[in-house]
Design an enzyme around this catalytic site. Structure first.
Site, short mmCIF file in Angstrom:
data_model
loop_
_atom_site.label_atom_id
_atom_site.label_comp_id
_atom_site.label_asym_id
_atom_site.label_seq_id
_atom_site.Cartn_x
_atom_site.Cartn_y
_atom_site.Cartn_z
N LYS A 178 23.87 23.35 33.40
CA LYS A 178 24.66 22.99 34.58
C LYS A 178 24.02 21.86 35.37
CE LYS A 178 24.60 24.02 38.63
NZ LYS A 178 24.32 24.75 39.85
N ASP A 206 29.72 26.34 36.85
CA ASP A 206 28.86 27.39 37.41
C ASP A 206 29.78 28.51 37.86
OD1 ASP A 206 30.23 26.59 39.46
OD2 ASP A 206 28.56 25.90 40.65
#
Ligand SMILES: *[C@@H]1O[C@H](CO)[C@@H](O)[C@H](O)[C@H]1NC(C)=O
Ligand SMILES: *[C@@H]1O[C@H](CO)[C@@H](O)[C@H](O)[C@H]1NC(C)=O
Length: 396
Positions: A263, A282
């Site tokens: 991420k 996320d």
């Protein structure tokens, strides 16, 4: 035409192309400071400031223009130098805000492809990806893990205060005092062995070690001696070269750093390395995917993120939004932030969340990803591409 205050220049730009109040506060960059200018909220209502290596850029927005000026430390530039530096500031603005990308036509395209986007586009206008400095972007997003925007902002600003000398001070717009501005510290400043203990003491938690080790890895490999023509350290120059790599290769380089998972790497790819289609996933983005796009996540918000699910969500978002999917995601992401609950409403209503909304919004909106930059300028270029520095916008 706007009335231009002394010292400022005007760049004609409608709010549909750029909304400073959204873009500078939605979790892309954490070092902008904002000051109200007046009590009646007539535009320009705020001044936004950002410290570069050698100057502080100050911006104000009216419905038709971005008003800008740069403030320099002493000795003040001569009038001839000043003209040159004002040109640099303008080039920096065009690069940082990626003004070669026509956001209005992207909004139309996303709205034609996606009913959810159609529903929010008139309220959340002018949200574009910044093209940030990769080094600052990398460290900021190492700070972002399990964190929220207000706390990341404090960390990033403390990092600058602690590890780089003040460049200059400027009075607050209301004259109530002066604010000292620090540039973002270079990699060598964060590579010393005593850094992680100090950052822990400043409240960085486990991120302290990640920051120090990432800085040290870069400095160990690339050194610190600078090219006299370049204000940046070799590590920073190296990070800029990732813009030229494929998404996969650039991601592989980023994943080598400590504290950088998929991420964080994707946030950096999107926000400073020109990978416009990358959508960082996320928990917050998963919730958007489940709620608005009927994607399968899992029960009760406790999604078990696997590399496979991550990849599937990314692919799906690119199918929906196209090659600027990362940019589109940042609009959705911003529209879902608690701080933006009444943004763009003509008569903001007190926020009265439903039971579900309340639950969801009380969850910390973790920072994930907002937007980024762009190349592959296609039909979307607004004008004079030749004017835009292709590479870095760092003003020296
Ligand atoms: C952000 O996180 C900090 C520390 O976890 C917490 O104290 C604070 O209330 C959070 N702020 C918001 C706006 O959620
Ligand atoms: C940390 O280490 C650097 C370089 O070794 C040194 O210049 C600096 O003074 C140290 N800082 C503290 C707070 O000890």
């Amino acid at each position: 035409m706007s009335i231009i205050p002394p010292g400022f220049s005007a760049l004609a730009l409608p709010t549909i192309q750029l909304s400073l109040s959204a873009v500078l506060k939605c979790g892309q960059s954490f070092r902008w400071t904002v000051y109200p200018l007046n009590t009646d909220a007539s535009p320009p209502s705020h001044e936004y400031r950002f410290c570069l290596h050698d100057r502080v850029v100050c911006l104000r927005q009216t419905p038709t223009d971005i008003l800008y000026r740069a403030v320099f430390p002493d000795p003040q530039p001569t009038p001839a130098e000043r003209a040159l530096r004002d040109t640099e500031t303008l080039l920096w603005l065009k690069d940082y805000f990626q003004l070669n990308v026509d956001l209005a036509s992207l909004y139309e395209e996303w709205a034609s492809r996606d009913k959810v986007f159609l529903g929010i586009k008139d309220r959340f206008t002018g949200i574009r990806m910044l093209r940030q400095d990769p080094w600052e972007n990398l460290i900021s997003f190492i700070c972002s893990s399990n964190n929220n925007i207000s706390r990341i902002t404090k960390m990033v600003q403390n990092l600058a205060k602690e590890y780089s000398a003040p460049l200059l001070s400027i009075p607050y717009p209301d004259g109530s005092g002066v604010k000292e501005y620090h540039p973002f510290p270079p990699p060598s400043a964060l590579a010393n062995p005593n850094v992680s203990a100090r950052l822990r003491a400043l409240g960085f938690g486990y991120r302290a070690e990640f920051i120090h080790r990432t800085a040290k890895m870069l400095v160990d490999v690339h050194g610190v001696s600078r090219d006299p023509l370049h204000p940046s350290e070799p590590s920073e120059v190296f990070l800029h070269t990732l813009r030229k790599m494929s998404t996969e290769d650039a991601r592989a380089e980023l994943l080598k750093f400590v504290g950088v998972g998929r991420k964080v790497a994707d946030c950096v790819l999107l926000m400073s390395l020109d990978k416009t289609d990358v959508v960082p996933i996320d928990t917050h983005v998963i919730q958007i995917a489940i709620r608005h796009y009927g994607m399968k996540g899992s029960v009760k918000g406790k999604t078990n993120m696997t590399p496979k699910l991550y990849e599937e969500l990314c692919t799906r978002f690119v199918q929906i939004w196209g090659d600027y999917a990362g940019w589109a995601h940042s609009v959705l992401f911003t529209s879902d932030l608690k701080a933006f609950a009444s943004y763009g409403l003509i008569n903001p209503q007190p926020f009265t969340p439903s039971q579900n909304d309340r639950k969801r919004r009380n969850e910390d909106p973790m920072i994930q990803g907002l937007p980024t930059p762009p190349p592959t300028p296609s039909a979307r270029k607004i004008s004079d591409p030749a004017e835009l520095p292709k590479k870095r916008a760092r003003v020296q």
